[in-house]
Scaffold this motif. Structure first.
Motif, PDB file in Angstrom:
ATOM      1  N   THR A  75       0.817  -1.216   0.000  1.00  0.00           N
ATOM      2  CA  THR A  75       0.000   0.000   0.000  1.00  0.00           C
ATOM      3  C   THR A  75       0.851   1.265   0.000  1.00  0.00           C
ATOM      4  N   LEU A  76       2.091   1.163   0.429  1.00  0.00           N
ATOM      5  CA  LEU A  76       2.971   2.338   0.474  1.00  0.00           C
ATOM      6  C   LEU A  76       3.686   2.572  -0.850  1.00  0.00           C
ATOM      7  N   CYS A  77       3.596   1.616  -1.762  1.00  0.00           N
ATOM      8  CA  CYS A  77       4.370   1.697  -3.003  1.00  0.00           C
ATOM      9  C   CYS A  77       3.481   1.656  -4.234  1.00  0.00           C
ATOM     10  N   ARG A  78       4.039   2.146  -5.314  1.00  0.00           N
ATOM     11  CA  ARG A  78       3.423   1.954  -6.624  1.00  0.00           C
ATOM     12  C   ARG A  78       4.226   0.872  -7.351  1.00  0.00           C
ATOM     13  N   ILE A  79       3.540   0.116  -8.164  1.00  0.00           N
ATOM     14  CA  ILE A  79       4.162  -1.014  -8.852  1.00  0.00           C
ATOM     15  C   ILE A  79       4.492  -0.605 -10.278  1.00  0.00           C
ATOM     16  N   GLY A  80       5.763  -0.776 -10.670  1.00  0.00           N
ATOM     17  CA  GLY A  80       6.192  -0.447 -12.014  1.00  0.00           C
ATOM     18  C   GLY A  80       5.812  -1.515 -13.022  1.00  0.00           C
ATOM     19  N   PRO A  81       5.983  -1.248 -14.306  1.00  0.00           N
ATOM     20  CA  PRO A  81       5.627  -2.223 -15.356  1.00  0.00           C
ATOM     21  C   PRO A  81       6.346  -3.560 -15.199  1.00  0.00           C
ATOM     22  N   ASN A  82       7.556  -3.522 -14.659  1.00  0.00           N
ATOM     23  CA  ASN A  82       8.327  -4.763 -14.491  1.00  0.00           C
ATOM     24  C   ASN A  82       8.099  -5.415 -13.130  1.00  0.00           C
ATOM     25  N   GLY A  83       7.140  -4.880 -12.362  1.00  0.00           N
ATOM     26  CA  GLY A  83       6.824  -5.452 -11.054  1.00  0.00           C
ATOM     27  C   GLY A  83       7.614  -4.873  -9.912  1.00  0.00           C
ATOM     28  N   SER A  84       8.572  -3.981 -10.203  1.00  0.00           N
ATOM     29  CA  SER A  84       9.369  -3.386  -9.129  1.00  0.00           C
ATOM     30  C   SER A  84       8.520  -2.386  -8.344  1.00  0.00           C
ATOM     31  N   MET A  85       8.952  -2.090  -7.127  1.00  0.00           N
ATOM     32  CA  MET A  85       8.183  -1.238  -6.231  1.00  0.00           C
ATOM     33  C   MET A  85       8.941   0.055  -5.960  1.00  0.00           C
ATOM     34  N   ARG A  86       8.184   1.155  -5.935  1.00  0.00           N
ATOM     35  CA  ARG A  86       8.742   2.450  -5.562  1.00  0.00           C
ATOM     36  C   ARG A  86       7.804   3.082  -4.539  1.00  0.00           C
ATOM     37  N   LEU A  87       8.371   3.704  -3.509  1.00  0.00           N
ATOM     38  CA  LEU A  87       7.552   4.356  -2.493  1.00  0.00           C
ATOM     39  C   LEU A  87       6.766   5.500  -3.114  1.00  0.00           C
ATOM     40  N   LEU A  88       5.468   5.581  -2.748  1.00  0.00           N
ATOM     41  CA  LEU A  88       4.631   6.670  -3.250  1.00  0.00           C
ATOM     42  C   LEU A  88       5.135   8.020  -2.742  1.00  0.00           C
ATOM     43  N   TRP A  89       5.587   8.009  -1.511  1.00  0.00           N
ATOM     44  CA  TRP A  89       6.111   9.237  -0.914  1.00  0.00           C
ATOM     45  C   TRP A  89       7.335   8.856  -0.117  1.00  0.00           C
ATOM     46  N   ALA A  90       8.468   9.415  -0.468  1.00  0.00           N
ATOM     47  CA  ALA A  90       9.718   9.025   0.167  1.00  0.00           C
ATOM     48  C   ALA A  90      10.384  10.249   0.777  1.00  0.00           C
TER      49      ALA A  90
END
Length: 747
Positions: A24-39
């Motif tokens: 819930t804290l991350c957005r999922i990229g096209p390749n399935g990797s995760m990035r924090l929505l707010w860092a």
């Protein structure tokens, strides 16, 4: 030791919540990797803690590690990724861009090789200069995993800032060791259990090397004179570990007769001039059985600055000189201090952990009920670090039983006991066919403190223990398993009990035990626990009740009632289960048997019938007679039952001890209706008054939450209600009102 009785630190709770909430804290990229929505820009230490917590909780993988690609917000310095499944690409992209000072990648899986880790670290010029500590325990280097051009340029010597390197349990080779020893700042080196054959390369770092750990070098091929010559030139060396684990192998007895070159070198060191290795303050020779007490005594007397000596599995730990040195820590088996020190020092070494636990088991067998959470924590850590080792789990579980048996568990912190139980359950899952280990684990669980008060997954535990009954087990194991199940099932929620009862296998196993005991006519704890387990399993669980009927449980219970007519404890458990069956409307027809009902009626009252037996007999009859349209027997019999029910209930005295517990009052709702016969209503209000009198806080709250208070008020206001029923209902409402006043005092 940290105070296990204290609640977890707020920072730990927050870190755990972050790990649980990554999706819930991350957005999922096209390749399935995760990035924090707010860092936000976090303190560097916090980024390290998040990474470490993710690894510890098993949440670190190729997808989740990608949140650390943002080096500006999440700056890593001390990266601990032990046992995490990471690929070479994920490691290189997420971790290598950071200016790392420490990296612990022990036992990392996912296809990552040691060569790829080294290549990734070397690709960052800042990291090459900043990295000070590197741990690659358990890795295979696999240089062939790199491109030819890349492999030619990658070397440990490129990490110029490296001070500590751990390559234990790797495929380290002599040429690679030579490369490592050219590092200008190398102070600590662990090459344990590697295939190196020569240590002459160590002379390359003779002026900087302070800590050398070379445990279990099975392929070392050096003469004793050459070995002592090389070691003697390491002028800065403070800690030397040349311990060995051959004592634990099948060939140990034959090898004991042969003094190895290392043994000879160590003898020369122990008995020789203290001018050799003058800075040495720590020596570990554990596992080398040829070390004599005389040599040890001579060494200790000559080395006044000695602070540690490893003597586990040498038989030389009883020297008088060791106890005279207050500041000297010793691993061994001579006393409690040496054993506990062994467990602390050798966390990573399975053979030494097991050896220390074997000695601890003998020690804890005579502890005279002392509560020792400090020792229990050490045993737990040993189990956790070697969860795949049957030998460690076996002896550790025996130690845990000794440390938690009888009154010894009373003073133990519950968080510590909870962690212990979770590890015991993990051991049961890991080695399901090893009967002695299962027995050890059951012995641990057979504790009132653990089963009643300590938080753990009781549903999972109940399933694991039930599985034990599927095979051929001895009577002791069977008795413990059934006892544990009977208590665990009573602690489960209705939903969990329903799920457990949905497995007909469980019903068959428990009924099989009852039948086995009934055939011999014995009255023992196994029979009583099996009856209790079945009783709790069918409580408000129609599926389990149906399985009971399908497995011919009713016929078996009729036989038990007749066979154990003088055993009130057996009768009460049997009638309690039949009362659960009677609550299920669709199963009431199975109980419509005149012979059975006559027997139950005979237990309603009498000079030798206990109130507990009468109570459950009355419950069965009350439920069966509450539905006139479903009554299939003679109507005169129903009327007789109702009359006898009223007469019997009015003679009952409230028992002093707790006789029954209820998950809810919902099964009573239909019995409290104003249209019900007086005998049915009377049994229901007597039952409610019973539990409310014995545990007013729990059951008064339950009455209000479930709406039973309104039913009682309606019953009181009905002019046709029998006076005794009205009196009991008013008594119940009085208890509820009194409880409300006590719980919510007015200013």
């Amino acid at each position: 030791m940290a105070d296990e009785s204290c609640p977890a630190a707020l920072s730990e709770l927050c870190l755990a919540q972050v790990c649980l909430s990554l999706d819930t804290l991350c957005r999922i990229g096209p390749n399935g990797s995760m990035r924090l929505l707010w860092a936000p820009l976090l303190p560097q230490e916090m980024a390290d803690q998040i990474l470490n917590k993710m690894a510890v909780e098993g949440r670190l993988n190729d997808r989740t590690v990608s949140i650390f690609r943002n080096c500006e917000q999440l700056r890593l310095r001390k990266a601990r990724i032990r046992s995490s499944p990471l690929s070479a690409e994920a490691f290189r992209c997420a971790l290598c861009p950071h200016r790392l000072q420490e990296l612990d990648a022990s036992w990392v899986s996912g296809g990552l090789t040691g060569a790829q880790i080294l290549s990734g670290l070397a690709s960052n010029p800042e990291c090459r200069a900043s990295l000070q500590r590197l741990t690659l325990r358990g890795f295979q280097m696999e240089w062939e995993s790199l491109q030819v051009e890349e492999a030619a340029q990658v070397a440990f010597s490129s990490l110029k800032g490296l001070r500590t390197l751990n390559l234990a349990n790797t495929d380290l080779t002599d040429p690679t060791l030579e490369d490592i020893c050219t590092l200008p700042k190398l102070e600590g080196l662990d090459i344990s259990s590697t295939p190196v054959t020569e240590l002459s390369a160590l002379l390359g770092c003779r002026n900087t090397l302070r800590y050398l750990t070379a445990h279990g070098l099975r392929r070392l091929d050096m003469s004793s004179s050459r070995l002592i010559s090389v070691l003697g030139q390491l002028s800065a060396l403070q800690h030397l570990d040349l311990s060995d684990d051959r004592f634990a192998s099948a060939l140990s007895s034959a090898e004991d007769d042969i003094e190895s070159e290392v043994d000879q070198a160590l003898r020369l060191l122990l008995e020789g001039d203290p001018g050799v290795l003058p800075a040495l303050v720590s020596l570990d020779v554990s596992g080398r059985k040829r070390m004599t007490e005389g040599a040890i005594q001579a060494f200790v007397e000559r080395r006044c600055g000695l602070v540690f000596l490893g003597l586990l599995a040498t038989g030389a730990g009883s020297c008088d000189v060791l106890t005279a040195k207050d500041n000297l820590k010793v691993t061994g088996e001579a006393n409690e201090q040496q054993i506990c020190e062994s467990l602390r020092r050798y966390r990573e070494r399975e053979c030494f952990t097991r050896e220390a636990l074997v000695n601890l088991y003998q020690l804890t067998s005579d502890m005279d009920n002392q509560t020792r959470p400090d020792i229990l924590k050490l045993v737990l850590e040993g189990m956790q670090n070697h969860s795949d080792s049957l030998s460690v789990q076996l002896v550790a579980s025996a130690c845990i039983f000794n440390l938690t048996n009888q009154d010894m568990a009373v003073g133990m912190p519950h968080p510590l006991l909870s962690a212990v139980v979770n590890q015991v359950l993990k051991a049961m899952r890991g080695f399901p066919s090893h009967q002695q280990l299962q027995k050890n684990c059951l012995l641990v669980l057979c504790s009132d403190i653990i089963l009643q008060d300590v938080p753990f997954d009781r549903f999972e535990a109940a399933k694991l223990v039930m599985n034990l009954l599927s095979g051929q087990v001895d009577q002791t194991l069977q008795r413990m398993a059934v006892a544990i199940i009977s208590i665990l099932v009573a602690k489960l929620s209705t939903e969990q009990t329903t799920q457990l009862g949905a497995d007909i296998f469980i019903m068959k196993q428990l009924l099989g035990i009852v039948q086995q005991k009934a055939m011999t006519g014995v009255v023992d704890s196994t029979l009583k626990f099996a009856l209790s387990a079945l009783w709790n399993l069918t409580d408000e669980t129609p599926t389990a009740s149906r399985h009971f009927i399908q497995c011919q449980g009713l016929e078996l219970y009729e036989e038990v009632l007749e066979s154990y007519y003088s055993e009130s404890s057996i009768q009460q458990k049997v009638l309690g289960l039949l009362n659960n069956i009677a609550e299920v409307e669709e199963l009431q027809a199975d109980l419509m048997d005149e012979g059975l009902l006559d027997h139950i009626m005979s237990l309603l009252q009498g000079p030798h019938v206990e109130v507990g037996v009468s109570y459950f007999a009355g419950g069965i009859l009350a439920h069966l007679t509450s539905r006139q349209d479903a009554w299939t027997l003679d109507q005169e019999l129903r009327q007789t039952i109702l009359e006898q029910l009223c007469a019997a209930i009015l003679t009952w005295d409230l028992p002093e001890r707790e006789m029954v517990s209820y998950r809810s009052f919902r099964p009573f709702f239909s019995l409290l209706q104003t249209c019900q016969p007086a005998g049915v209503q009377l049994w229901a209000v007597w039952a409610i008054r019973l539990v409310c009198t014995q545990n007013s806080m729990q059951y008064c709250r339950m009455l209000q939450e479930e709406g039973a208070v309104d039913l009682l008020k309606t019953l009181i206001s009905d002019l046709d209600t029998h006076s005794d029923i009205r009196r009991m209902a008013e008594c119940i409402l009085g208890i509820v009102e009194c409880q409300q006043t006590t719980s919510d005092p007015q200013d």
